[in-house]
Design an enzyme around this catalytic site. Structure first.
Site, PDB file in Angstrom:
ATOM      1  N   SER A  26      71.089  32.017  45.734  1.00 48.06           N
ATOM      2  CA  SER A  26      72.113  31.348  46.521  1.00 48.06           C
ATOM      3  C   SER A  26      71.549  30.781  47.826  1.00 48.06           C
ATOM      4  CB  SER A  26      73.267  32.324  46.775  1.00 48.06           C
ATOM      5  OG  SER A  26      74.376  31.684  47.329  1.00 48.06           O
ATOM      6  N   ASP A  80      74.912  25.023  49.485  1.00 49.50           N
ATOM      7  CA  ASP A  80      73.801  25.977  49.565  1.00 49.50           C
ATOM      8  C   ASP A  80      72.933  25.834  48.329  1.00 49.50           C
ATOM      9  OD1 ASP A  80      75.545  27.094  47.734  1.00 49.50           O
ATOM     10  OD2 ASP A  80      75.227  29.152  48.393  1.00 49.50           O
ATOM     11  N   ASP A 108      72.613  27.161  45.418  1.00 48.55           N
ATOM     12  CA  ASP A 108      73.171  27.052  44.067  1.00 48.55           C
ATOM     13  C   ASP A 108      74.498  26.316  44.057  1.00 48.55           C
ATOM     14  OD1 ASP A 108      74.654  29.084  45.271  1.00 48.55           O
ATOM     15  OD2 ASP A 108      74.877  30.226  43.421  1.00 48.55           O
ATOM     16  N   ASP A 129      77.498  26.752  45.200  1.00 44.82           N
ATOM     17  CA  ASP A 129      78.827  27.349  45.072  1.00 44.82           C
ATOM     18  C   ASP A 129      79.486  27.540  46.435  1.00 44.82           C
ATOM     19  OD1 ASP A 129      77.351  29.470  46.069  1.00 44.82           O
ATOM     20  OD2 ASP A 129      78.034  30.922  44.573  1.00 44.82           O
TER      21      ASP A 129
END
Length: 451
Positions: free
Chosen positions: A102, A243, A245, A247
């Site tokens: 992440s 960010d 990833d 999400d």
């Protein structure tokens, strides 16, 4: 049995060190694959990743684990976490996997698992998988004639682009808007600018040249100074920061000022309430969300339901009680009408729709309430466990004193991070000087106890 491998968002750690090793990934693939092998059909797992160098270490190890228990593997390469969740459902797969840490730096990596419904696994399922790994996995191997196969899905990015565009209101376009999008040199570096461009925006891309090492480095949702500068320099209408990833979402208005997840939840919650789209009579957020959001919603007859930190816990409450808007102050936005997990790009599209429909500038639309002063400080702890430090009498005393000082005019939240060796100290209240003093006192106590 308690979970020791899985944290608040899957497995996470320093790449190529315990627990984030190829050996662990292979064993996890075997255990998870075996758990989700039910029935006589060919079983399939979708594996996506972000742009970290260590993805090349973990992806083949997971693939080998799944193939060894008879599960076919569909590799989609670098794609946002919500894209993998969507593809897991779309392909009727039995399991989805995202290799990502992440918002963490490139040295870290992680593994997140999604069930066939596209939702993150429950704590109970994760405990079962851990138990399988601990009890021996040799018996899970299938014979040579039953091994799985692996293949790449070449149009995975295009499928997600079309899905994301489908969440934008029909009849609207982004013509005339200039948008700066910071992709954090992460998983959305191709798809996010493309979605905005195909909807008609003039796009200024940032952090779209990943090299395996620069993911989240001075860019993305945790580092928005450069985004704000670019918004002002280019005269853009909005800045979007994702960010690693994708999400998570943080915005910058046309003045370069940062807009956090609380303001986005306030905007979408109020907008959907007025349009009759909001379900549950409120919004689900975590204990970290500002009291200003709670007061804003209450003034409109809506409730703010709080959960422990972690978007998975927000989603669990949303599903249990029928809410369709939830998220975290940090930028995770879960819009259950569209996604089964946080999706920064889809949430950004909802904000852009609100901008277009209002005809106003972002600074007018996105400042929904005045937040109370809030301080969040992270204290890195090495050697001793966070739980042991927080149990120290001096730390407990400092926390009690802080709570007494804030009684009736604010709140205090102390917690250990579920993904890093950190203790997070948050204080919120009417008087900024008071919360600064309270926070400093508790941090001093934690550092002394950790020494």
């Amino acid at each position: 049995m308690t979970r020791t491998l899985f944290g608040t968002d899957g497995v996470r750690g320093t790449a190529n060190a315990e627990p984030m090793t190829a050996e662990m990934a292979l064993r996890l693939g075997m255990a998870a694959g075996s758990h989700f092998t039910r029935g006589d059909h060919r079983h399939t797992v979708v594996i996506g990743k972000d742009t970290r160098l260590s993805g090349y270490l973990l992806e083949p190890a997971l693939t080998a684990g799944f193939v060894s228990v008879g599960m076919d593997v569909v590799l989609v390469g670098p794609l946002p976490t919500p894209a993998v969740a969507m593809l897991t459902r779309s392909l009727r797969a039995d399991l989805g996997v995202v290799i990502s840490a992440s918002h963490n730096p490139y040295q870290d990596n992680g593994i997140k698992l999604f069930g066939p419904d596209g939702y993150k696994l429950s704590d109970e399922t994760e405990r079962t998988i851990e138990a399988t790994m601990a009890n021996g996995i040799e018996s899970l191997r299938v014979g040579p004639d039953r091994l799985g196969r692996a293949r790449r899905l070449e149009d995975a990015g295009g499928r997600y682009i079309e899905y994301a565009k489908s969440t934008f209101p029909r009849g609207l376009r982004l013509d005339g808007l200039k948008i700066v999008v910071d992709c954090a040199n992460g998983a959305a570096y191709k798809v996010a600018p493309r979605v905005l461009w195909e909807l008609g925006a003039e796009v200024v891309p940032m952090a779209v040249t990943p090299d395996g090492f620069n993911i989240n480095k001075e860019c993305g949702s945790l580092h928005t100074d450069a985004l704000g500068e670019q918004v002002v320099t280019h005269g853009a209408d909005l800045g979007i920061a994702l960010d690693g990833d994708a999400d998570r979402l943080v915005l910058c208005d046309e003045t370069g000022r940062q807009i956090d997840g609380d303001q986005v939840m306030a905007l979408i919650g109020d907008l959907w309430q007025r349009s009759g789209q909001l379900r549950g009579g409120g919004v689900v957020a975590t204990v970290m969300s500002n009291l200003g959001l709670e007061r804003f919603l209450a003034a409109r007859g809506l409730t703010l339901v709080r959960t422990q930190v972690g978007d998975r816990y927000v989603l669990e409450r949303m599903l249990a009680d029928g809410y369709n808007v939830g998220g975290e102050q940090s930028g995770h936005m879960i819009l259950a009408d569209h996604s089964t997990t946080g999706d920064g790009l889809v949430a950004a599209l909802q904000v852009l729709a609100a901008l277009i429909q209002s005809g106003k500038q972002a600074s007018e639309v996105l400042r929904q309430f005045e937040p109370l002063p809030q301080l969040l400080r992270n204290v890195r702890v090495e050697g001793r466990s966070a739980a042991e430090i927080l149990a120290a009498p001096t730390v407990k005393g400092a926390i009690a004193a802080g709570e007494a000082r804030l009684a009736g005019q604010g709140r205090l939240l102390i917690r250990k991070s579920g993904t890093e060796p950190l203790i997070r100290v948050m204080a919120e209240g009417e008087d900024e000087k008071v919360i600064d003093t309270v926070t400093a006192s508790i941090i001093d106590a934690i550092r002394s106890a950790a020494a």
